[in-house]
Design a protein around this motif. Structure first.
Motif, PDB file in Angstrom:
ATOM      1  N   UNK A  78       0.778  -1.282  -0.036  1.00  0.00           N
ATOM      2  CA  UNK A  78       0.169   0.062   0.593  1.00  0.00           C
ATOM      3  C   UNK A  78       0.572   1.378  -0.075  1.00  0.00           C
ATOM      4  N   UNK A  79       1.549   0.893   1.217  1.00  0.00           N
ATOM      5  CA  UNK A  79       2.595   2.805   0.844  1.00  0.00           C
ATOM      6  C   UNK A  79       3.393   2.634  -0.129  1.00  0.00           C
ATOM      7  N   UNK A  80       4.200   1.803  -1.041  1.00  0.00           N
ATOM      8  CA  UNK A  80       4.504   1.781  -2.333  1.00  0.00           C
ATOM      9  C   UNK A  80       3.465   2.402  -3.543  1.00  0.00           C
ATOM     10  N   UNK A  81       2.210   1.639  -3.355  1.00  0.00           N
ATOM     11  CA  UNK A  81       1.309   2.524  -4.141  1.00  0.00           C
ATOM     12  C   UNK A  81       1.062   3.617  -4.232  1.00  0.00           C
ATOM     13  N   UNK A  82       0.895   4.666  -3.123  1.00  0.00           N
ATOM     14  CA  UNK A  82       0.422   5.906  -2.382  1.00  0.00           C
ATOM     15  C   UNK A  82       2.057   6.241  -2.914  1.00  0.00           C
TER      16      UNK A  82
END
Length: 50
Positions: A43-47
């Protein structure tokens, strides 16, 4: 024997890269987070890419 990359008392990262990232299933991975984001890494990488 598994080498730990996080201090068991503080949770802080010992080395800049993990010998084996259990989330990404990849060796010598550097996510850039301290402490380990665990399953939230995807999720952090996608954001980050937005």
């Amino acid at each position: 024997m598994e080498i730990k990359n996080f201090d068991s008392k503080t949770g802080k990262k010992i080395n800049p890269t993990c010998q084996y990232c259990w989330v990404k299933k990849q060796g010598n991975y550097a996510c850039g987070y301290d402490p380990c984001p665990g399953i939230h890494l995807f999720l952090l990488e996608k954001l980050k890419t937005k």
